[in-house]
Design a protein around this motif. Structure first.
Motif, short mmCIF file in Angstrom:
data_model
loop_
_atom_site.label_atom_id
_atom_site.label_comp_id
_atom_site.label_asym_id
_atom_site.label_seq_id
_atom_site.Cartn_x
_atom_site.Cartn_y
_atom_site.Cartn_z
N GLN B 300 13.82 -25.38 -15.78
CA GLN B 300 13.39 -25.90 -14.47
C GLN B 300 13.52 -27.42 -14.41
N LEU B 301 13.07 -28.10 -15.47
CA LEU B 301 13.16 -29.55 -15.46
C LEU B 301 14.62 -30.00 -15.47
N GLY B 302 15.48 -29.21 -16.12
CA GLY B 302 16.91 -29.51 -16.12
C GLY B 302 17.43 -29.58 -14.69
N MET B 303 17.09 -28.57 -13.91
CA MET B 303 17.52 -28.53 -12.51
C MET B 303 16.93 -29.70 -11.71
N ILE B 304 15.64 -29.95 -11.94
CA ILE B 304 14.95 -30.99 -11.17
C ILE B 304 15.54 -32.37 -11.50
N MET B 305 15.82 -32.61 -12.77
CA MET B 305 16.35 -33.92 -13.15
C MET B 305 17.79 -34.08 -12.66
N GLU B 306 18.51 -32.99 -12.63
CA GLU B 306 19.86 -33.00 -12.07
C GLU B 306 19.82 -33.45 -10.59
N ILE B 307 18.88 -32.88 -9.87
CA ILE B 307 18.72 -33.25 -8.44
C ILE B 307 18.30 -34.72 -8.34
N ALA B 308 17.36 -35.13 -9.19
CA ALA B 308 16.88 -36.51 -9.14
C ALA B 308 18.02 -37.49 -9.40
N ARG B 309 18.89 -37.15 -10.36
CA ARG B 309 19.99 -38.07 -10.70
C ARG B 309 20.91 -38.30 -9.52
N ARG B 310 21.05 -37.29 -8.67
CA ARG B 310 21.90 -37.44 -7.48
C ARG B 310 21.32 -38.49 -6.53
N HIS B 311 20.04 -38.79 -6.69
CA HIS B 311 19.41 -39.78 -5.81
C HIS B 311 19.28 -41.15 -6.49
N ASP B 312 20.02 -41.30 -7.58
CA ASP B 312 20.12 -42.60 -8.24
C ASP B 312 18.75 -43.21 -8.57
N PRO B 313 17.98 -42.54 -9.39
CA PRO B 313 16.62 -43.03 -9.68
C PRO B 313 16.64 -44.31 -10.53
N ALA B 314 15.68 -45.17 -10.31
CA ALA B 314 15.54 -46.37 -11.12
C ALA B 314 14.93 -46.03 -12.48
N GLU B 315 14.27 -44.89 -12.52
CA GLU B 315 13.59 -44.47 -13.76
C GLU B 315 13.52 -42.95 -13.75
N LEU B 316 13.76 -42.33 -14.91
CA LEU B 316 13.66 -40.88 -15.00
C LEU B 316 13.15 -40.58 -16.41
N ARG B 317 11.92 -40.10 -16.49
CA ARG B 317 11.28 -40.00 -17.79
C ARG B 317 10.65 -38.62 -17.95
N GLU B 318 11.25 -37.80 -18.80
CA GLU B 318 10.69 -36.48 -19.06
C GLU B 318 9.72 -36.58 -20.21
N SER B 319 8.60 -35.93 -20.06
CA SER B 319 7.62 -35.96 -21.15
C SER B 319 8.16 -35.23 -22.37
N GLY B 320 7.97 -35.83 -23.54
CA GLY B 320 8.43 -35.18 -24.77
C GLY B 320 7.28 -34.67 -25.61
N SER B 321 6.05 -34.91 -25.16
CA SER B 321 4.90 -34.49 -25.97
C SER B 321 3.67 -34.43 -25.09
N ALA B 322 2.62 -33.87 -25.64
CA ALA B 322 1.37 -33.79 -24.89
C ALA B 322 0.86 -35.19 -24.56
N GLU B 323 1.07 -36.13 -25.50
CA GLU B 323 0.61 -37.51 -25.28
C GLU B 323 1.38 -38.15 -24.12
N GLU B 324 2.68 -37.91 -24.10
CA GLU B 324 3.48 -38.48 -23.02
C GLU B 324 3.12 -37.85 -21.67
N SER B 325 2.81 -36.56 -21.69
CA SER B 325 2.38 -35.89 -20.45
C SER B 325 1.10 -36.53 -19.95
N ALA B 326 0.18 -36.75 -20.86
CA ALA B 326 -1.10 -37.34 -20.49
C ALA B 326 -0.88 -38.74 -19.92
N ALA B 327 0.04 -39.49 -20.52
CA ALA B 327 0.31 -40.85 -20.05
C ALA B 327 0.88 -40.83 -18.64
N ILE B 328 1.76 -39.86 -18.38
CA ILE B 328 2.36 -39.77 -17.04
C ILE B 328 1.28 -39.48 -15.99
N TRP B 329 0.34 -38.61 -16.34
CA TRP B 329 -0.72 -38.26 -15.39
C TRP B 329 -1.83 -39.31 -15.31
#
Lengths: 375, 482
Positions: B300-329
């Motif tokens: 799912q995130l693969g599809m979502i990030m693919e769509i995001a890239r089409r909109h030329d994002p300045a930043e695109l950061r997928e969480s790689g761990s529980a800590e990173e998820s917590a930081a995003i939220w």
């Protein structure tokens, strides 16, 4: 026959009515009771707004369901609550309309996961029994502005007002469907298996049991929908989880899976068969016990057991046979004699019946909208 | 915001009213000393305060019934109160009213995993409902930001939502049944462990009726099995329009995330200063979260990030761990607190069609400049529920009034583009006088008829939801209600 072409016409027709009106969408569920002037919504047709990116559609109440479904399909979306088509079961003709679906809160097998028709409704416009045009809700997903008359109107069977326009939420269609099938379970085992599946994290979107499948043997059906890999993964996990119940096979052929759930949705096994048809909404784990009490010719369990369809001999009071039970029973198909004797809808406890009666009086002071239909 | 003068006849009968209530409840369940009733003078809409005549804290449905029957007989208005976290003033008392608090009704009555429901008393907090089932792998889905404190009673009254309702719906979609006491003391049961109503969907209209139809004492709630996992992705964009287009494309692509949260630059900066979540300095930021197994999330995130890239994002950061998820939220979850650190603010709650997002953001920017007050935007983008935060200085004379006027203009804009005044907070007193922008008199009349039926004398929370002039004849008993 009144057939208004606009909401203004509709309001005028209701205001001018001299006697009771039988509100009709596509006429697939029942015929006008005697002494009522039929009022049909066919002229209030057309899709007014469709925003796929907002998952929202607005349509006139008389819009044929097929027109809506075709437009959604073209964008890869659908009515997720899966409304049934009553024509086969009730041996009627006509064209199902969105207004009819909403007036009956008609929901199919996927109701168990995504919610009922009422859960997808965003807004309504209707004409009440005085001829006043009322709107409630809107076309946005989250709306708590004032009372939720949208829910009240959904499932009110035309007794509080005549719907002229409805706004609702749609969902993306899914890439593929996988159905786990297991033959030979009895009702009790099947409901336990379905309950275990629904209590898993694997997002089951259909959970049904037929006492007699197409080959005559009982069959239990569990539906998974989503991306191909996800369906395969969850099918594997569920087979592990449910291994004590037997060996499931997995059907993924699109035509067969679609047909299989249509079969449940439209209660196909009871088409063209003698007898009355009842529909019970119960606590799922109570279903096998209640089912056994009914003495029915055949039962179909949907919603993990929470919905029981029963085919019974004509005139039998299955509601009495089930009592006492938590939930409600609707007499969906029966002859005029039985309908005159047994209420179609479950009688409510006195305080609720009083509230419902007063609401009907307030919305329809002359008692002209589908009088007597709901109580 | 006006409230009518209290009824002097009721104020004069305070001693008699307190005595009668005291005869019905344990001695510590009736509060009438002015130093103690002050604790109930407001809810989370703190700009408005008024101590009630008395406060009752019944401990059972039976006690609630006795109290309501007594107040009904005495003609005393009752204002129900959950935990007092309403941002709309839903639990604001008047001097001639009795506050009925459900805080002592906090028990779990039944947990049924086989049928996937829990039955609780409604004074229980939202988070503690999940707390009662999470060890067994289940959760209660609606998650308003105030979930640590807010009560289920208030959630039902306001039909509360939360960040995850894109997938799981709001309170009304997760409420299976209630035990409710009517103003005359009658106890009614609606719904239960089965689905849908036998007749009219009364439960559907009770949910979201802001405590005006009855006092809900028990609730049967749908619980769900927790997903195997969840993971967010953070996206930064150089413009709000592009972020909005990205949201629309994600939804159109057939992926249904559990949450899509949006923050604009003023909000991002405040959150960053406050929580140091490591957010990029961009015009618009999206947090998109999906659920499932690891492989499902990857897909799912693969599809979502693919769509995001089409909109030329300045930043695109997928969480790689529980800590990173917590930081995003972390930043998003502290948004309101962060804004509170730097300013007083009013939190709005309008909903708009998602497609109108760019237009509304532009409009808000223009209004913000016109009024000379800052506005930070944080909202649930997937469903169009906006929470513009209007920043003002409570100590500056006239600033609150100016902020309220700006808020009214923003909400009016929401209605003009096809949206609504409130997506999840409720009308209360805060948006009562704006109801006319969304509803015609006939529309409000239809709603008030429902109240006539449940509460013919208009004694239950009577000054909320409807503009005072619209409800005046009913409140005065001049209209033959029901």
């Amino acid at each position: 026959m009144l057939s208004p072409e606009s909401e203004t016409d509709l309001a005028e027709a209701v205001r001018a009515a001299k006697g009771p009106l039988a509100i009709r969408g596509g006429g697939t569920r029942r015929h006008a009771p005697e002494g009522c002037d039929p009022l049909e919504t066919r002229g209030l047709s057309g899709i007014r707004l469709y925003e796929p990116g907002a998952l929202t559609m607005v349509a006139g109440a008389g819009t044929p369901l097929a027109e809506i479904e075709a437009m959604l399909e073209a964008e890869g979306q659908r009515l997720a609550f899966e409304p049934m088509d009553h024509r086969g079961l009730l041996d009627t003709e006509g064209v199902p309309t969105i207004g009819g679906v909403v007036a009956g809160n008609v929901s199919g097998p996927r109701r168990i996961q995504v919610g009922a028709c009422r859960d997808f409704m965003l807004g309504v416009r209707f004409v009440d029994g005085t001829g006043a045009v009322v709107k409630n809700g809107g076309r946005v997903m989250k709306n708590v502005t004032g009372y939720d008359l949208v829910k009240l109107m959904t499932g009110s069977h035309g007794t509080l007002g005549v719907l002229s326009e409805v706004a609702f939420k749609v969902l993306p269609a899914t890439e593929m469907t996988g159905v786990l099938l297991l033959e030979g379970l009895d009702d009790d085992g099947a409901v336990k298996a379905l309950g275990a599946a629904l209590g898993s994290p694997f997002e089951v979107t259909g959970a049904a049991h037929l006492q007699k499948g197409t080959d005559g043997a009982p069959v239990t059906m569990i539906r998974l929908e989503g991306f191909e890999k996800s369906v395969a993964y969850r099918a594997g996990k569920l087979q592990e989880l449910l291994s004590a119940f037997g060996d499931f096979t997995v059907e993924t052929d699109p035509e067969r899976t679609t047909a299989g759930w249509r079969y449940i949705r439209d209660v196909v096994p009871f088409h063209n068969r003698e007898g009355d048809v009842w529909r019970f909404s119960v606590k799922p784990s109570d279903a096998p016990v209640i089912g056994a009490r009914l003495g029915a010719a055949e039962l179909i369990y949907d919603w993990g057991g929470g919905l029981i369809w029963a085919l019974s001999e004509r005139g039998a009071d299955l509601r009495a046979a089930a009592a006492p039970f938590e939930g409600h029973a609707t007499l969906v198909r029966a002859g005029a004699e039985t309908r005159a004797r047994l209420p179609v809808f479950q009688p409510e406890p006195a305080p609720l019946a009083a509230i419902s009666a007063r609401l009907r009086t307030r919305f329809d002071p002359r008692g002209i909208l589908n009088p007597g239909l709901m109580g | 915001m006006d409230m009518p003068a209290p009824d002097p006849a009721i104020l004069a009968r305070k001693a008699e009213i307190v005595e009668r209530l005291s005869a019905l409840l344990p001695s510590d369940a009736v509060i009438h000393d002015p130093t103690e009733t002050r604790a109930y003078e407001c809810d989370a809409l703190t700009a408005y305060r008024c101590p009630p005549l008395a406060v009752v804290l019944p401990g059972s449905t039976e006690e609630v019934s006795k109290v309501l029957a007594a107040c009904h007989a005495m003609g005393v208005p009752v204002v129900p109160r959950g935990s007092g976290t309403s941002l709309a003033g839903g639990a604001l008392p008047t001097a001639d009213s009795v506050i009925l608090g459900v805080a002592r009704l906090a028990e779990v009555l039944e947990t049924d995993y086989e049928n996937r429901f829990i039955r609780v008393q409604t004074g229980r907090t939202n988070l503690s409902v999940t707390g009662a089932v999470e060890e067994d792998g289940f959760f209660y889905a609606p998650d308003p930001s105030s979930q640590l404190a807010c009560a289920i009673a208030g959630n039902i009254a306001m039909n509360s939502g939360g960040a995850h309702c894109l997938k799981y719906g709001v309170t009304t979609n997760n409420l299976l049944g209630v035990t409710m006491v009517l103003m005359d003391g009658t106890v009614v049961e609606m719904g239960g462990a089965h689905l849908d109503a036998a007749g009219l969907d009364l439960l559907g209209v009770v949910c979201g009726s802001e405590g005006q139809l009855g006092v809900v004492t028990e609730a049967t709630l749908r619980i769900l099995r927790k997903p195997e996992g969840a993971r967010p992705v953070l996206m930064g964009f150089d413009s709000s329009e592009v972020a909005g287009a990205c949201v629309s494309d994600i939804i159109k692509a057939g992926v249904l995330p559990v949450a899509i949260e949006f923050m604009d630059r003023p909000c991002i900066r405040a959150c960053e200063d406050f929580a140091h979540a490591g957010y990029p300095d961009v015009e618009a930021l999206l947090i998109v979260e999906v659920e499932g197994s690891e492989a499902e999330i990857d897909a799912q995130l693969g599809m979502i990030m693919e769509i995001a890239r089409r909109h030329d994002p300045a930043e695109l950061r997928e969480s790689g761990s529980a800590e990173e998820s917590a930081a995003i939220w972390k930043g998003r979850k502290s948004a309101f607190g962060a804004m509170g650190q730097i300013n007083d603010y009013i939190c709005l709650d309008g909903t708009i069609p998602v497609s109108e997002l760019p237009r509304v953001l532009t409009g808000i920017g223009e209004m913000s400049r016109k009024y000379g007050l800052g506005v930070a935007n944080v909202f649930h983008a997937g469903d169009g529920n906006m929470h513009p935060l209007i920043l003002f200085d409570a100590n500056a004379p006239g600033d609150l009034e100016k902020a309220e006027a700006l808020g009214a203009d923003i909400l009016t804009l929401c209605v003009e583009v096809g949206g609504c005044l409130t997506g999840e907070h409720g009308v209360g007193v805060e948006k009562r006088d704006l109801m006319g922008t969304q509803y015609a008199p006939a529309d409000m009349e239809a709603q008030m008829r429902v109240k006539d039926v449940f509460d013919p004398r208009w004694l239950l929370n009577p000054l909320k939801v409807f503009p005072l002039e619209a409800s005046a004849s009913r409140r005065a008993g001049l209209q033959d209600a029901a």
